[in-house]
Write a protein that holds these residues in place. Sequence first.
Motif, PDB file in Angstrom:
ATOM      1  N   VAL A   1     -28.521 -15.285  20.948  1.00 46.86           N
ATOM      2  CA  VAL A   1     -27.359 -16.153  21.145  1.00 46.86           C
ATOM      3  C   VAL A   1     -26.648 -15.721  22.421  1.00 46.86           C
ATOM      4  N   ALA A   2     -26.137 -16.696  23.156  1.00 47.27           N
ATOM      5  CA  ALA A   2     -25.299 -16.435  24.328  1.00 47.27           C
ATOM      6  C   ALA A   2     -24.138 -17.415  24.293  1.00 47.27           C
ATOM      7  N   ASN A   3     -22.992 -16.964  24.778  1.00 43.60           N
ATOM      8  CA  ASN A   3     -21.842 -17.863  24.780  1.00 43.60           C
ATOM      9  C   ASN A   3     -21.029 -17.722  26.050  1.00 43.60           C
ATOM     10  N   LEU A   4     -20.264 -18.747  26.312  1.00 45.77           N
ATOM     11  CA  LEU A   4     -19.285 -18.761  27.393  1.00 45.77           C
ATOM     12  C   LEU A   4     -17.903 -18.664  26.748  1.00 45.77           C
ATOM     13  N   TYR A   5     -17.127 -17.683  27.145  1.00 47.11           N
ATOM     14  CA  TYR A   5     -15.744 -17.562  26.683  1.00 47.11           C
ATOM     15  C   TYR A   5     -14.889 -18.420  27.612  1.00 47.11           C
ATOM     16  N   LEU A   6     -14.861 -19.709  27.329  1.00 51.90           N
ATOM     17  CA  LEU A   6     -14.160 -20.663  28.191  1.00 51.90           C
ATOM     18  C   LEU A   6     -12.678 -20.324  28.310  1.00 51.90           C
TER      19      LEU A   6
ATOM     20  N   MET B   1      -7.615 -20.734  35.655  1.00 47.28           N
ATOM     21  CA  MET B   1      -8.722 -19.802  35.448  1.00 47.28           C
ATOM     22  C   MET B   1      -9.989 -20.501  34.957  1.00 47.28           C
ATOM     23  N   ALA B   2      -9.942 -21.823  34.856  1.00 40.49           N
ATOM     24  CA  ALA B   2     -11.046 -22.579  34.264  1.00 40.49           C
ATOM     25  C   ALA B   2     -12.269 -22.707  35.165  1.00 40.49           C
ATOM     26  N   HIS B   3     -12.235 -22.149  36.353  1.00 50.27           N
ATOM     27  CA  HIS B   3     -13.381 -22.214  37.273  1.00 50.27           C
ATOM     28  C   HIS B   3     -14.384 -21.085  37.021  1.00 50.27           C
ATOM     29  N   GLN B   4     -14.061 -20.160  36.101  1.00 47.08           N
ATOM     30  CA  GLN B   4     -14.900 -18.994  35.832  1.00 47.08           C
ATOM     31  C   GLN B   4     -14.792 -18.628  34.359  1.00 47.08           C
ATOM     32  N   CYS B   5     -15.723 -17.818  33.892  1.00 47.19           N
ATOM     33  CA  CYS B   5     -15.569 -17.287  32.540  1.00 47.19           C
ATOM     34  C   CYS B   5     -16.492 -16.115  32.288  1.00 47.19           C
TER      35      CYS B   5
ATOM     36  N   MET C   1     -26.285 -20.434  32.327  1.00 48.50           N
ATOM     37  CA  MET C   1     -25.737 -20.649  33.667  1.00 48.50           C
ATOM     38  C   MET C   1     -25.793 -22.129  34.048  1.00 48.50           C
ATOM     39  N   ALA C   2     -26.867 -22.806  33.676  1.00 45.79           N
ATOM     40  CA  ALA C   2     -26.962 -24.247  33.944  1.00 45.79           C
ATOM     41  C   ALA C   2     -25.873 -24.996  33.178  1.00 45.79           C
ATOM     42  N   LEU C   3     -25.670 -24.626  31.929  1.00 41.63           N
ATOM     43  CA  LEU C   3     -24.618 -25.233  31.117  1.00 41.63           C
ATOM     44  C   LEU C   3     -23.252 -24.983  31.750  1.00 41.63           C
ATOM     45  N   ALA C   4     -23.023 -23.763  32.191  1.00 42.87           N
ATOM     46  CA  ALA C   4     -21.749 -23.404  32.817  1.00 42.87           C
ATOM     47  C   ALA C   4     -21.473 -24.267  34.040  1.00 42.87           C
ATOM     48  N   LYS C   5     -22.488 -24.440  34.865  1.00 41.12           N
ATOM     49  CA  LYS C   5     -22.315 -25.194  36.105  1.00 41.12           C
ATOM     50  C   LYS C   5     -22.234 -26.697  35.857  1.00 41.12           C
ATOM     51  N   GLU C   6     -23.150 -27.225  35.062  1.00 41.24           N
ATOM     52  CA  GLU C   6     -23.256 -28.678  34.897  1.00 41.24           C
ATOM     53  C   GLU C   6     -22.230 -29.250  33.926  1.00 41.24           C
ATOM     54  N   ARG C   7     -22.079 -28.658  32.774  1.00 45.17           N
ATOM     55  CA  ARG C   7     -21.182 -29.215  31.754  1.00 45.17           C
ATOM     56  C   ARG C   7     -19.732 -28.812  31.992  1.00 45.17           C
ATOM     57  N   PHE C   8     -19.521 -27.520  32.328  1.00 43.95           N
ATOM     58  CA  PHE C   8     -18.160 -27.012  32.423  1.00 43.95           C
ATOM     59  C   PHE C   8     -17.659 -26.851  33.856  1.00 43.95           C
ATOM     60  N   LYS C   9     -18.521 -27.159  34.834  1.00 43.93           N
ATOM     61  CA  LYS C   9     -18.152 -27.121  36.253  1.00 43.93           C
ATOM     62  C   LYS C   9     -17.608 -25.749  36.673  1.00 43.93           C
TER      63      LYS C   9
ATOM     64  N   ILE D   1     -19.205  -1.597  33.400  1.00 41.24           N
ATOM     65  CA  ILE D   1     -19.641  -2.153  34.671  1.00 41.24           C
ATOM     66  C   ILE D   1     -19.349  -3.648  34.662  1.00 41.24           C
ATOM     67  N   LEU D   2     -18.710  -4.122  35.726  1.00 40.23           N
ATOM     68  CA  LEU D   2     -18.342  -5.532  35.846  1.00 40.23           C
ATOM     69  C   LEU D   2     -19.308  -6.185  36.819  1.00 40.23           C
ATOM     70  N   MET D   3     -19.914  -7.288  36.387  1.00 35.05           N
ATOM     71  CA  MET D   3     -20.898  -7.997  37.207  1.00 35.05           C
ATOM     72  C   MET D   3     -20.566  -9.480  37.207  1.00 35.05           C
ATOM     73  N   GLN D   4     -20.960 -10.184  38.257  1.00 37.84           N
ATOM     74  CA  GLN D   4     -20.732 -11.626  38.351  1.00 37.84           C
ATOM     75  C   GLN D   4     -21.850 -12.295  39.136  1.00 37.84           C
ATOM     76  N   LYS D   5     -21.901 -13.608  38.928  1.00 33.23           N
ATOM     77  CA  LYS D   5     -22.863 -14.418  39.673  1.00 33.23           C
ATOM     78  C   LYS D   5     -22.206 -15.760  39.986  1.00 33.23           C
ATOM     79  N   TYR D   6     -22.255 -16.122  41.271  1.00 38.41           N
ATOM     80  CA  TYR D   6     -21.751 -17.434  41.682  1.00 38.41           C
ATOM     81  C   TYR D   6     -22.828 -18.470  41.388  1.00 38.41           C
ATOM     82  N   LEU D   7     -22.397 -19.591  40.862  1.00 34.84           N
ATOM     83  CA  LEU D   7     -23.338 -20.633  40.469  1.00 34.84           C
ATOM     84  C   LEU D   7     -23.479 -21.661  41.564  1.00 34.84           C
TER      85      LEU D   7
END
Length: 163
Positions: free
Chosen positions: A67-72, A78-82, A106-114, A157-163
């Motif tokens: 399971v994976a989730n986005l904490y919207l 702040m809605a441009h990231q999560c 990541m596709a869901l994050a970019k396409e559905r939630f922008k 450790i804090l990591m990020q990825k730009y979509l």
Amino acid sequence: MKDHLTIRFGEDSDQKYLIDWLLQPGVLDGFPLNDLREIEDAARIWMGYAKHKAVLTALWDGVPCGVANLYLQPYQKMAHQCLFAIIVDEKYRGKGIGAKLLRELMALAKERFKLEYVHLEVYQGNPAINLYRRLGFEQYGIHRRFMKDKGRYFDKILMQKYL
């Protein structure tokens, strides 16, 4: 893999699997949870995002295995990231499930939630760090001695990825 692995939106009934996976030996080394009450609370919050279609469940031959989730973010500024979280059942690791689940998330994050980027928190020594790096996540910070478990400190450790 394609014959065995499918991804669907998470459902409330997936919460029991999440709890079971968090209880697997060694898993709590990668999460800041300590006991069953904390695990159940975290699983409830995690799966609460299913109502927004922000949770994905991986199935191997129809059996939930990750399971994976986005904490919207509820606030517009702040809605441009999560933040996101992911877990794969120990019996199914090493089959590419985590990578597939993260790519779909990541596709869901970019396409559905922008979303413009997603980020994660991972504790020192977690082997998933290699997966995150392979998928293009970059470390942007570290909280030294963030978690203390059984007298031992762990860096977050804090990591990020730009979509």
